[in-house]
Motif scaffolding. Structure first.
Motif, PDB file in Angstrom:
ATOM      1  N   GLN A 214      12.719  -9.489  -0.858  1.00 61.00           N
ATOM      2  CA  GLN A 214      11.723  -8.448  -0.628  1.00 61.00           C
ATOM      3  C   GLN A 214      10.413  -8.809  -1.319  1.00 61.00           C
ATOM      4  OE1 GLN A 214      12.230  -4.634  -2.567  1.00 61.00           O
ATOM      5  NE2 GLN A 214      11.022  -3.543  -1.030  1.00 61.00           N
ATOM      6  N   ASP A 215       9.323  -8.745  -0.564  1.00 58.02           N
ATOM      7  CA  ASP A 215       8.011  -8.940  -1.155  1.00 58.02           C
ATOM      8  C   ASP A 215       7.667  -7.767  -2.061  1.00 58.02           C
ATOM      9  OD1 ASP A 215       7.097 -11.393  -0.372  1.00 58.02           O
ATOM     10  OD2 ASP A 215       5.722 -10.673   1.164  1.00 58.02           O
ATOM     11  N   VAL A 216       7.080  -8.082  -3.218  1.00 59.15           N
ATOM     12  CA  VAL A 216       6.559  -7.062  -4.126  1.00 59.15           C
ATOM     13  C   VAL A 216       5.102  -7.423  -4.412  1.00 59.15           C
ATOM     14  CG1 VAL A 216       6.796  -5.912  -6.358  1.00 59.15           C
ATOM     15  CG2 VAL A 216       8.841  -6.761  -5.160  1.00 59.15           C
ATOM     16  N   SER A 217       4.194  -6.529  -4.031  1.00 61.10           N
ATOM     17  CA  SER A 217       2.770  -6.751  -4.257  1.00 61.10           C
ATOM     18  C   SER A 217       2.223  -5.620  -5.114  1.00 61.10           C
ATOM     19  CB  SER A 217       2.019  -6.844  -2.924  1.00 61.10           C
ATOM     20  OG  SER A 217       2.161  -5.642  -2.191  1.00 61.10           O
ATOM     21  N   VAL A 218       0.921  -5.649  -5.359  1.00 57.27           N
ATOM     22  CA  VAL A 218       0.321  -4.660  -6.246  1.00 57.27           C
ATOM     23  C   VAL A 218      -0.857  -4.001  -5.558  1.00 57.27           C
ATOM     24  CG1 VAL A 218      -1.165  -6.369  -7.380  1.00 57.27           C
ATOM     25  CG2 VAL A 218      -0.547  -4.276  -8.602  1.00 57.27           C
ATOM     26  N   TRP A 219      -1.064  -2.728  -5.864  1.00 57.17           N
ATOM     27  CA  TRP A 219      -2.171  -1.935  -5.325  1.00 57.17           C
ATOM     28  C   TRP A 219      -3.473  -2.714  -5.470  1.00 57.17           C
ATOM     29  CZ3 TRP A 219       0.153   3.014  -4.519  1.00 57.17           C
ATOM     30  CH2 TRP A 219      -0.649   3.986  -3.907  1.00 57.17           C
ATOM     31  N   MET A 220      -4.252  -2.823  -4.402  1.00 56.83           N
ATOM     32  CA  MET A 220      -5.464  -3.647  -4.393  1.00 56.83           C
ATOM     33  C   MET A 220      -6.724  -2.850  -4.721  1.00 56.83           C
ATOM     34  SD  MET A 220      -6.640  -6.053  -1.240  1.00 56.83           S
ATOM     35  CE  MET A 220      -7.578  -7.550  -1.526  1.00 56.83           C
ATOM     36  N   GLY A 221      -6.780  -1.612  -4.259  1.00 61.26           N
ATOM     37  CA  GLY A 221      -7.969  -0.785  -4.463  1.00 61.26           C
ATOM     38  C   GLY A 221      -7.672   0.636  -4.019  1.00 61.26           C
ATOM     39  N   SER A 222      -8.704   1.425  -3.820  1.00 62.93           N
ATOM     40  CA  SER A 222      -8.529   2.820  -3.444  1.00 62.93           C
ATOM     41  C   SER A 222      -8.152   2.968  -1.978  1.00 62.93           C
ATOM     42  CB  SER A 222      -9.833   3.592  -3.696  1.00 62.93           C
ATOM     43  OG  SER A 222      -9.761   4.893  -3.156  1.00 62.93           O
ATOM     44  N   MET A 223      -7.202   3.864  -1.702  1.00 61.33           N
ATOM     45  CA  MET A 223      -6.842   4.156  -0.318  1.00 61.33           C
ATOM     46  C   MET A 223      -7.904   5.004   0.375  1.00 61.33           C
ATOM     47  SD  MET A 223      -2.736   4.565  -0.026  1.00 61.33           S
ATOM     48  CE  MET A 223      -2.937   5.009   1.689  1.00 61.33           C
ATOM     49  N   SER A 224      -8.943   5.393  -0.357  1.00 64.36           N
ATOM     50  CA  SER A 224     -10.093   6.033   0.269  1.00 64.36           C
ATOM     51  C   SER A 224     -10.997   4.999   0.926  1.00 64.36           C
ATOM     52  CB  SER A 224     -10.880   6.833  -0.772  1.00 64.36           C
ATOM     53  OG  SER A 224     -10.086   7.871  -1.311  1.00 64.36           O
ATOM     54  N   HIS A 225     -10.719   3.726   0.687  1.00 66.65           N
ATOM     55  CA  HIS A 225     -11.414   2.607   1.333  1.00 66.65           C
ATOM     56  C   HIS A 225     -10.410   1.829   2.187  1.00 66.65           C
ATOM     57  CE1 HIS A 225     -15.058   3.371  -0.937  1.00 66.65           C
ATOM     58  NE2 HIS A 225     -14.368   3.363  -2.055  1.00 66.65           N
ATOM     59  N   ILE A 226     -10.906   0.843   2.902  1.00 64.82           N
ATOM     60  CA  ILE A 226     -10.081   0.190   3.913  1.00 64.82           C
ATOM     61  C   ILE A 226      -9.119  -0.844   3.326  1.00 64.82           C
ATOM     62  CG2 ILE A 226     -11.644  -1.728   4.469  1.00 64.82           C
ATOM     63  CD1 ILE A 226      -9.662   0.457   6.968  1.00 64.82           C
ATOM     64  N   GLY A 227      -9.457  -1.465   2.180  1.00 62.90           N
ATOM     65  CA  GLY A 227      -8.649  -2.575   1.671  1.00 62.90           C
ATOM     66  C   GLY A 227      -7.197  -2.206   1.421  1.00 62.90           C
ATOM     67  N   ILE A 243       3.331  -1.966  -6.116  1.00 63.53           N
ATOM     68  CA  ILE A 243       3.254  -1.465  -7.483  1.00 63.53           C
ATOM     69  C   ILE A 243       1.921  -0.764  -7.688  1.00 63.53           C
ATOM     70  CG2 ILE A 243       3.362  -2.065  -9.931  1.00 63.53           C
ATOM     71  CD1 ILE A 243       4.717  -4.713  -9.094  1.00 63.53           C
ATOM     72  N   GLN A 244       1.965   0.429  -8.265  1.00 65.75           N
ATOM     73  CA  GLN A 244       0.739   1.114  -8.676  1.00 65.75           C
ATOM     74  C   GLN A 244       0.426   0.682 -10.106  1.00 65.75           C
ATOM     75  OE1 GLN A 244       0.781   5.523  -8.678  1.00 65.75           O
ATOM     76  NE2 GLN A 244      -0.446   5.362 -10.544  1.00 65.75           N
ATOM     77  N   PRO A 245      -0.637  -0.095 -10.338  1.00 62.21           N
ATOM     78  CA  PRO A 245      -0.939  -0.526 -11.714  1.00 62.21           C
ATOM     79  C   PRO A 245      -1.576   0.602 -12.517  1.00 62.21           C
ATOM     80  CG  PRO A 245      -2.652  -1.293 -10.227  1.00 62.21           C
ATOM     81  CD  PRO A 245      -1.623  -0.586  -9.367  1.00 62.21           C
ATOM     82  N   LEU A 255      -0.130  -7.881 -15.685  1.00 59.26           N
ATOM     83  CA  LEU A 255       0.292  -8.709 -14.547  1.00 59.26           C
ATOM     84  C   LEU A 255       1.638  -9.367 -14.840  1.00 59.26           C
ATOM     85  CD1 LEU A 255      -0.238 -10.216 -11.843  1.00 59.26           C
ATOM     86  CD2 LEU A 255      -1.464 -11.940 -13.190  1.00 59.26           C
ATOM     87  N   MET A 256       1.769  -9.964 -16.019  1.00 60.78           N
ATOM     88  CA  MET A 256       3.029 -10.646 -16.355  1.00 60.78           C
ATOM     89  C   MET A 256       4.162  -9.645 -16.568  1.00 60.78           C
ATOM     90  SD  MET A 256       1.912 -14.023 -18.552  1.00 60.78           S
ATOM     91  CE  MET A 256       0.903 -13.209 -19.782  1.00 60.78           C
ATOM     92  N   ASP A 257       3.837  -8.437 -17.026  1.00 55.51           N
ATOM     93  CA  ASP A 257       4.854  -7.394 -17.168  1.00 55.51           C
ATOM     94  C   ASP A 257       5.382  -6.975 -15.796  1.00 55.51           C
ATOM     95  OD1 ASP A 257       6.420  -5.444 -18.566  1.00 55.51           O
ATOM     96  OD2 ASP A 257       4.981  -3.923 -17.963  1.00 55.51           O
ATOM     97  N   MET A 258       4.477  -6.884 -14.810  1.00 53.04           N
ATOM     98  CA  MET A 258       4.903  -6.525 -13.454  1.00 53.04           C
ATOM     99  C   MET A 258       5.789  -7.613 -12.854  1.00 53.04           C
ATOM    100  SD  MET A 258       1.643  -4.509 -11.727  1.00 53.04           S
ATOM    101  CE  MET A 258       0.338  -5.636 -12.212  1.00 53.04           C
ATOM    102  N   VAL A 259       5.537  -8.852 -13.209  1.00 56.88           N
ATOM    103  CA  VAL A 259       6.405  -9.946 -12.757  1.00 56.88           C
ATOM    104  C   VAL A 259       7.785  -9.815 -13.394  1.00 56.88           C
ATOM    105  CG1 VAL A 259       6.778 -12.445 -12.815  1.00 56.88           C
ATOM    106  CG2 VAL A 259       4.497 -11.537 -12.316  1.00 56.88           C
ATOM    107  N   ALA A 260       7.801  -9.559 -14.696  1.00 55.81           N
ATOM    108  CA  ALA A 260       9.068  -9.523 -15.437  1.00 55.81           C
ATOM    109  C   ALA A 260       9.919  -8.312 -15.072  1.00 55.81           C
ATOM    110  CB  ALA A 260       8.771  -9.521 -16.937  1.00 55.81           C
ATOM    111  N   ARG A 261       9.294  -7.137 -14.947  1.00 55.29           N
ATOM    112  CA  ARG A 261      10.081  -5.911 -14.765  1.00 55.29           C
ATOM    113  C   ARG A 261      10.124  -5.401 -13.323  1.00 55.29           C
ATOM    114  NH1 ARG A 261       8.978  -1.339 -19.091  1.00 55.29           N
ATOM    115  NH2 ARG A 261       6.780  -1.978 -19.133  1.00 55.29           N
ATOM    116  N   CYS A 262       9.163  -5.826 -12.491  1.00 57.78           N
ATOM    117  CA  CYS A 262       9.120  -5.325 -11.102  1.00 57.78           C
ATOM    118  C   CYS A 262       9.310  -6.428 -10.066  1.00 57.78           C
ATOM    119  CB  CYS A 262       7.788  -4.620 -10.840  1.00 57.78           C
ATOM    120  SG  CYS A 262       7.407  -3.292 -11.971  1.00 57.78           S
ATOM    121  N   ARG A 263       9.442  -7.670 -10.532  1.00 51.00           N
ATOM    122  CA  ARG A 263       9.626  -8.827  -9.652  1.00 51.00           C
ATOM    123  C   ARG A 263       8.448  -9.036  -8.700  1.00 51.00           C
ATOM    124  NH1 ARG A 263      16.102  -8.431  -8.064  1.00 51.00           N
ATOM    125  NH2 ARG A 263      16.873  -8.414 -10.214  1.00 51.00           N
ATOM    126  N   LEU A 264       7.250  -8.792  -9.204  1.00 44.51           N
ATOM    127  CA  LEU A 264       6.033  -9.079  -8.437  1.00 44.51           C
ATOM    128  C   LEU A 264       6.034 -10.541  -8.016  1.00 44.51           C
ATOM    129  CD1 LEU A 264       3.115  -8.126  -7.564  1.00 44.51           C
ATOM    130  CD2 LEU A 264       2.347  -9.017  -9.777  1.00 44.51           C
TER     131      LEU A 264
END
Length: 542
Positions: A214-227, A243-245, A255-264
């Motif tokens: 399963q891919d695990v990515s991280v929130w890029m920006g606001s959902m009030s914008h298109i990204g 992941i919501q940072p 970033l490294m914590d998200m890799v270790a605990r969330c498998r980013l």
């Protein structure tokens, strides 16, 4: 009349919840007591939980807005941070309730402008972040705070029926351009046809590199914008986790914590924030290994500084560049890999774009060499992601992006900037520098001889001026500029504003570099000449 059948954000959520009910859709930070950065736990939320919560919020908004006499298919403004899981529930829940969200960013904090845009969008209500409650008491539309909804809040409320649109051209959501034109952003009305094309493009862009993990990515920006809206469309299709940072500009330690605990395993970031991790990795071998181990590191919004880009490629970071805009979402993706044209961009499959020869009006638009023809990227009207007709050219019916490229191989392009006066801030939102300069000239003509606005990749713009003869008190001059331009800036996004004298620089007449032919001040050359000074004032290096 037959109904339009196509994919929507709601239909792919339903499908994901059915296909991967127990798979994680989100990880949400639970902060340690007394800390705003230390994460005690990354709370897991499954696809079935997400889908049920969206329906819960749909019930809430259906009951609330119906009580106000607002029928389904009405436009409802949503003035939210767009940075949290609960915000995602409000946005998706509003759509599931049958309404059309008109999304506003907190970076546009002027209620006067918000109410004007609501009027232009024919909105019947406004849902807002709690922080705006005191300034919206006299709003001319129904106003409600975006509260966190509980199960027992809507225990006896029926789920509204999900009705299909009658036409591919029906509007499903409304965004706004990320920069102001003539005092406010433009409305970007998005049709079901546009959304269907967006989903198809993001299906390609966000396709997992390893189908068995399963891919695990991280929130890029606001959902009030298109990204981030696009990134979530991609994640839902592939059953990926987001992941919501703690904040969008999260630290390398987080970033490294998200890799270790969330498998980013897949990093999506705007270029400015990615560049900070790449710089830090020069002194941190563990961070560099983390970046190189990602299945993909995708950046967007701005070009990476060449030094950081070279460092990434030299150290095996699987870098990809996603080129996009508010009006069209994701448009081009870099080739990737290690070949000669790894950095070149190609249109995402299924689109219909033209690259038409132009002669730049801006002498600073860079060419690689004299043999390369400069091309403007044009979204053809036949392309599913061509934006609303009111944004297209009245001459040919296509959408002219203003983005310039050169073709380095058949179908592969390298960006050469824009042939206009817009720059992008650190979070990739646009700023019309000419509008600021024109306002300074109009309000401060008695003491400003010349001026130029810079700040590409910075949190906000900066103003350089050459004063007229006789004005020696620099501090008074700066204060007068801020005072006279205050109203103009109050209507703009936060990333477009100059509201402090520390972002106004006074230099002697003739200091600012000019073009040899017309004598125009060269924006890029000013950025380069005063880079150290700008780095100091922003407390950053880019």
């Amino acid at each position: 009349m037959s109904t339009y059948i196509g994919l929507t954000h709601l239909s792919i959520l339903e499908q994901a919840a059915s296909t991967y009910p127990s798979r994680l859709a989100f990880r949400v930070p639970q902060l340690a007591a007394g800390s705003d950065v230390e994460v005690e736990e990354w709370r897991p939320i499954t696809y079935s939980q997400f889908n049920l919560a969206v329906k819960l919020y749909a019930k809430y908004w259906s009951r609330t807005l119906t009580a106000d006499g607002i029928p389904p298919q009405s436009v409802v403004g949503m003035w939210l941070s767009g940075l949290s899981y609960v915000d995602a529930l409000h946005i998706y829940g509003m759509a599931r309730a049958g309404f059309i969200p008109q999304l506003f960013s907190l970076r546009l904090p002027n209620p006067e402008v918000i109410l004007e845009l609501l009027s232009k969008g024919d909105a019947r209500a406004l849902i807002h972040d709690p922080s705006f409650e005191s300034i919206l008491r006299d709003a001319p539309v129904s106003v409600h705070v975006a509260v966190e909804v509980k199960d027992d809040d809507v225990e006896d409320v029926p789920l509204p029926e999900l009705s299909a649109p009658q036409s591919a051209e029906d509007i499903v959501m409304i965004f706004h351009t990320s920069g102001s034109t003539s005092g406010s952003p433009k409305l970007v009305r998005c049709s079901y046809k546009w959304l269907d094309c967006m989903i198809a493009k993001l299906g390609v862009t966000c396709r997992p590199r390893n189908q068995h993990v399963q891919d695990v990515s991280v929130w890029m920006g606001s959902m009030s914008h298109i990204g981030q809206t696009c990134m979530l469309l991609g994640a839902l299709q592939h059953g990926s986790c987001t992941i919501q940072p703690t904040k969008i500009a999260f630290s390398s330690e987080e970033l490294m914590d998200m890799v270790a605990r969330c498998r980013l395993n897949r990093l999506n970031q705007f270029a400015t924030f990615l560049a900070s991790h790449l710089r830090a990795s020069r002194q941190n071998p563990k961070l560099l290994r983390t970046l190189a181990d990602f299945d993909e590191v995708l950046y967007s919004g701005l070009a990476l500084p060449r030094e950081e880009e070279d460092w990434a490629y030299q150290n095996g970071v699987r870098l990809r560049n996603l080129f996009g805009s508010t009006e069209c979402g994701a448009m081009m993706l870099s080739v990737g890999g290690s070949g000669a044209h790894a950095r070149a961009l190609r249109p995402i499959e299924g689109t219909s774009y033209g690259f038409f020869p132009v002669t730049p009006s801006d002498p600073e638009v860079p060419h690689q060499n004299a043999n390369q023809q400069l091309l403007e990227m044009v979204i053809l009207s036949a392309s599913g992601d061509c934006p609303d007709p009111h944004l297209r050219s009245a001459v040919d019916g296509h959408f002219h992006t203003g983005d310039m490229f050169v073709e380095v191989a058949p179908g592969s392009y390298m960006s050469r900037g824009r042939d206009d006066d817009w720059i992008k801030s650190e979070n990739s939102l646009r700023c019309d520098t000419k509008a600021i300069e024109d306002n300074v000239r109009a309000t401060c003509a008695d003491f400003v001889a010349e001026c130029i606005v810079v700040g590409n990749g910075r949190p906000s713009p900066a103003l350089f001026i050459e004063p007229k003869a006789g004005y020696a008190d620099e501090e008074k001059l700066k204060k007068d500029i801020i005072r006279r331009t205050r109203h103009f800036h109050s209507r703009r996004y936060l990333h477009e504003r100059i509201t402090s004298t520390k972002f106004v620089f006074v230099v002697p007449t003739g200091t600012l570099p000019r073009t040899a032919t017309k004598g125009n001040i060269r924006r890029r050359a000013v950025e380069d000449m005063f880079k150290d000074m700008l780095d100091g004032i922003y407390g950053m290096s880019f």
